[in-house]
Structures are given as structure tokens and as C-alpha cells.
Write a protein that holds these residues in place. Structure first.
Motif, mmCIF file in Angstrom:
data_model
loop_
_atom_site.group_PDB
_atom_site.id
_atom_site.type_symbol
_atom_site.label_atom_id
_atom_site.label_comp_id
_atom_site.label_asym_id
_atom_site.label_seq_id
_atom_site.Cartn_x
_atom_site.Cartn_y
_atom_site.Cartn_z
ATOM 1 N N ILE A 49 0.867 -1.164 0.000
ATOM 2 C CA ILE A 49 0.000 0.000 0.000
ATOM 3 C C ILE A 49 0.908 1.218 0.000
ATOM 4 O O ILE A 49 1.585 1.502 1.001
ATOM 5 N N SER A 50 0.926 1.914 -1.121
ATOM 6 C CA SER A 50 1.824 3.051 -1.301
ATOM 7 C C SER A 50 1.613 4.080 -0.196
ATOM 8 O O SER A 50 0.489 4.437 0.145
ATOM 9 N N GLY A 51 2.711 4.537 0.383
ATOM 10 C CA GLY A 51 2.647 5.543 1.441
ATOM 11 C C GLY A 51 2.330 4.965 2.805
ATOM 12 O O GLY A 51 2.316 5.685 3.803
ATOM 13 N N PHE A 52 2.059 3.670 2.878
ATOM 14 C CA PHE A 52 1.721 3.025 4.154
ATOM 15 C C PHE A 52 2.745 1.944 4.487
ATOM 16 O O PHE A 52 3.430 2.034 5.492
ATOM 17 N N GLY A 53 2.833 0.927 3.632
ATOM 18 C CA GLY A 53 3.799 -0.123 3.878
ATOM 19 C C GLY A 53 3.475 -1.383 3.107
ATOM 20 O O GLY A 53 2.543 -1.413 2.300
ATOM 21 N N SER A 54 4.238 -2.435 3.392
ATOM 22 C CA SER A 54 4.085 -3.708 2.686
ATOM 23 C C SER A 54 3.900 -4.849 3.679
ATOM 24 O O SER A 54 4.601 -4.920 4.692
ATOM 25 N N PHE A 55 2.959 -5.719 3.353
ATOM 26 C CA PHE A 55 2.768 -6.963 4.075
ATOM 27 C C PHE A 55 3.443 -8.037 3.232
ATOM 28 O O PHE A 55 3.073 -8.242 2.071
ATOM 29 N N VAL A 56 4.441 -8.700 3.792
ATOM 30 C CA VAL A 56 5.236 -9.655 3.037
ATOM 31 C C VAL A 56 5.188 -11.013 3.733
ATOM 32 O O VAL A 56 5.385 -11.109 4.952
ATOM 33 N N LEU A 57 4.936 -12.064 2.935
ATOM 34 C CA LEU A 57 4.958 -13.425 3.453
ATOM 35 C C LEU A 57 6.370 -13.968 3.317
ATOM 36 O O LEU A 57 7.011 -13.795 2.276
ATOM 37 N N ARG A 58 6.843 -14.620 4.366
ATOM 38 C CA ARG A 58 8.171 -15.237 4.337
ATOM 39 C C ARG A 58 8.045 -16.680 4.774
ATOM 40 O O ARG A 58 7.306 -16.987 5.712
ATOM 41 N N ASP A 59 8.777 -17.551 4.111
ATOM 42 C CA ASP A 59 8.831 -18.950 4.524
ATOM 43 C C ASP A 59 10.045 -19.128 5.423
ATOM 44 O O ASP A 59 11.168 -18.789 5.035
ATOM 45 N N LYS A 60 9.806 -19.621 6.623
ATOM 46 C CA LYS A 60 10.899 -19.880 7.560
ATOM 47 C C LYS A 60 11.148 -21.374 7.586
ATOM 48 O O LYS A 60 10.223 -22.170 7.684
ATOM 49 N N MET A 83 5.633 6.577 6.023
ATOM 50 C CA MET A 83 4.991 6.230 7.296
ATOM 51 C C MET A 83 5.986 6.346 8.446
ATOM 52 O O MET A 83 5.657 6.873 9.507
ATOM 53 N N ARG A 84 7.198 5.876 8.237
ATOM 54 C CA ARG A 84 8.218 5.977 9.293
ATOM 55 C C ARG A 84 8.501 7.425 9.644
ATOM 56 O O ARG A 84 8.634 7.777 10.815
ATOM 57 N N ASP A 85 8.565 8.275 8.611
ATOM 58 C CA ASP A 85 8.790 9.712 8.865
ATOM 59 C C ASP A 85 7.647 10.317 9.682
ATOM 60 O O ASP A 85 7.872 11.125 10.577
ATOM 61 N N ARG A 86 6.406 9.937 9.368
ATOM 62 C CA ARG A 86 5.251 10.457 10.091
ATOM 63 C C ARG A 86 5.252 9.985 11.550
ATOM 64 O O ARG A 86 4.901 10.745 12.457
ATOM 65 N N ILE A 87 5.662 8.746 11.763
ATOM 66 C CA ILE A 87 5.717 8.212 13.129
ATOM 67 C C ILE A 87 6.762 8.948 13.962
ATOM 68 O O ILE A 87 6.518 9.317 15.101
ATOM 69 N N VAL A 88 7.927 9.171 13.366
ATOM 70 C CA VAL A 88 8.991 9.880 14.069
ATOM 71 C C VAL A 88 8.564 11.306 14.369
ATOM 72 O O VAL A 88 8.778 11.817 15.479
#
Length: 99
Positions: free
Chosen positions: A50-61, A91-96
Motif C-alpha cells: 500500500i503506497s505511502g503506508f507499507g508492505s505486508f510480506v509473506l516469508r517462509d521460515k 509512514m516511518r517519517d510520520r511516526i517519528v
């Protein structure tokens, strides 16, 4: 919005109702549809960005050996798929800035 520090589906729907003017029922339905699409994509193994928000990424462990912290006994941890979230730089900039 949320008074206990947690944003809920109802909070999102209420904000949509106030900002856009959709009925409360339509706002709730839109929130449910969006979340449903996100869940379906992730369940199919797709990543969600989601542009400007973040990414949900699936990882195989892979399988690994873990240790029971109480007893120290080693136990195998089965391979599994995990969901991670990485916030966008915006998003990180807004949080900071808010902190």
C-alpha cells in the motif's frame, strides 16, 4: 477515534462516515471489503503493498532448533510461513514526527 490506543474496524468505518459521508452501514461494508481483499491476497501467497503506508510480506521460515527457555531442552520448530509488515519511508517519517 480509538480511546484505548487501538484502532478498530468500527473506528475506520466511523472515520469514513465522517470524512466521506457514506452511511455507517456502507462505511462498515467498505472497510470489510478492503480487509477481505487484503486477507484473500495474503492467503493466496501474494504480498500486499500500500503506497505511502507499507508492505505486508509473506516469508517462509525453514525448520530450526529452538530451546525451551525454562528447561533448556532443545526442540525442533517446524517450517512455517510468517507475515511481516514493513512500514514505508513516508509512514516511518510520520511516526517519528508524531513522537
Amino acid at each position: 477515534m480509538a480511546t484505548d490506543g487501538t484502532l478498530t474496524r468500527a473506528d475506520l468505518a466511523e472515520e469514513m462516515h465522517r470524512e466521506i459521508g457514506l452511511s455507517r452501514a456502507d462505511s462498515a461494508r467498505v472497510v470489510e471489503q478492503i480487509l477481505g481483499h487484503l486477507c484473500e491476497a495474503l492467503a493466496k501467497g501474494e504480498n500486499v503493498k500500500i503506497s505511502g503506508f507499507g508492505s505486508f510480506v509473506l516469508r517462509d521460515k525453514g525448520e530450526r532448533v529452538g530451546r525451551n527457555p525454562k528447561t533448556g531442552v532443545e526442540v525442533p520448530i517446524a517450517p512455517r510461513r510468517v507475515l511481516t509488515f514493513r512500514a514505508s519511508q513516508m509512514m516511518r517519517d510520520r511516526i517519528v514526527a508524531a513522537g
